[in-house]
Design a protein around this motif. Structure first.
Motif, short mmCIF file in Angstrom:
data_model
loop_
_atom_site.label_atom_id
_atom_site.label_comp_id
_atom_site.label_asym_id
_atom_site.label_seq_id
_atom_site.Cartn_x
_atom_site.Cartn_y
_atom_site.Cartn_z
N SER A 97 31.61 33.63 40.89
CA SER A 97 32.59 33.75 41.97
C SER A 97 32.75 32.44 42.72
CB SER A 97 32.22 34.89 42.92
OG SER A 97 30.97 34.65 43.52
N LEU A 100 34.70 30.08 40.39
CA LEU A 100 36.13 30.43 40.37
C LEU A 100 36.82 29.97 41.65
CD1 LEU A 100 36.14 34.01 38.79
CD2 LEU A 100 36.98 31.89 37.75
N SER A 101 36.15 30.12 42.77
CA SER A 101 36.72 29.68 44.04
C SER A 101 36.93 28.17 44.05
CB SER A 101 35.81 30.10 45.19
OG SER A 101 36.35 29.68 46.42
N LYS A 104 39.85 27.48 41.75
CA LYS A 104 41.09 27.97 42.39
C LYS A 104 41.56 26.98 43.44
CE LYS A 104 40.61 30.38 45.86
NZ LYS A 104 40.54 30.17 47.30
N TYR A 120 42.48 30.32 38.33
CA TYR A 120 43.22 30.84 39.49
C TYR A 120 43.46 32.34 39.30
CZ TYR A 120 47.41 31.90 42.21
OH TYR A 120 48.33 32.50 43.04
N TYR A 123 40.22 34.31 39.46
CA TYR A 123 39.70 34.39 40.82
C TYR A 123 40.38 35.53 41.57
CZ TYR A 123 38.79 33.63 45.70
OH TYR A 123 38.42 33.84 47.01
N TRP A 126 39.46 38.96 40.18
CA TRP A 126 38.13 39.32 40.66
C TRP A 126 38.17 39.74 42.13
CZ3 TRP A 126 35.13 37.10 44.52
CH2 TRP A 126 33.81 37.56 44.59
N GLU A 127 38.89 38.96 42.94
CA GLU A 127 39.00 39.26 44.37
C GLU A 127 39.63 40.63 44.60
OE1 GLU A 127 38.64 38.48 48.45
OE2 GLU A 127 37.88 37.24 46.82
#
Length: 161
Positions: A97, A100-101, A104, A120, A123, A126-127
């Protein structure tokens, strides 16, 4: 000799024209430990305290030139950084996570760089799945397989090296 893995991060900061004094100093130390040695690299590794942006920028450029490390090809730098982040995730050094952030944010920083679009999308998928049952970013991905999709994406990215 091969440059240390964190060279990818140093080069991304250079293409973003961002200051990362602690990261640059740590990188210089890692390079010395790996067997590289130039006058400017020694100076950079020994820098401490509040460091002046333009002095650090000039010094890191000098180090990269002495080591013959080029960052003119933005796509090559981005690909190397993606691979570096992927390796950190796959080795357990970075959470998926957080990675990915990071990617992104880089996607936005580089004005929607296509090389980063999969990260992107993942992310935000997932969010969304952290807060609900549905996501619309990645086809066929839901709560039952989001972790596998993320791992697969990082596994494919690690092969970019």
């Amino acid at each position: 000799m091969k440059a240390v893995a964190s060279t990818a991060e140093v080069l991304v900061y250079k293409i973003l024209k961002r200051h990362n004094e602690k990261g640059w100093v740590n990188w210089a130390y890692e390079m010395l430990v790996a067997g590289y040695e130039t006058e400017s690299l020694l100076i950079l590794a020994g820098m401490r305290g509040n460091l002046e942006y333009f002095e650090m920028w000039t010094l890191t450029d000098k180090v990269l030139k002495e080591l013959e490390i080029d960052y003119a090809d933005q796509n090559k730098v981005i690909t190397g950084y993606i691979s570096y982040i992927a390796q950190r995730v796959l080795s357990g050094m970075e959470s998926p996570s957080v990675a990915l952030s990071i990617l992104k944010n880089l996607y936005f920083d580089l004005d929607h760089e296509p090389l980063l679009s999969d990260f992107y999308d993942l992310y935000y998928a997932w969010e969304d799945l952290q807060h609900g049952e549905d996501q619309w970013y990645v086809a066929g991905v839901d709560r039952s397989n989001i972790d596998q999709a993320i791992t697969a994406c990082f596994s494919n990215a690690e092969l970019l090296r």
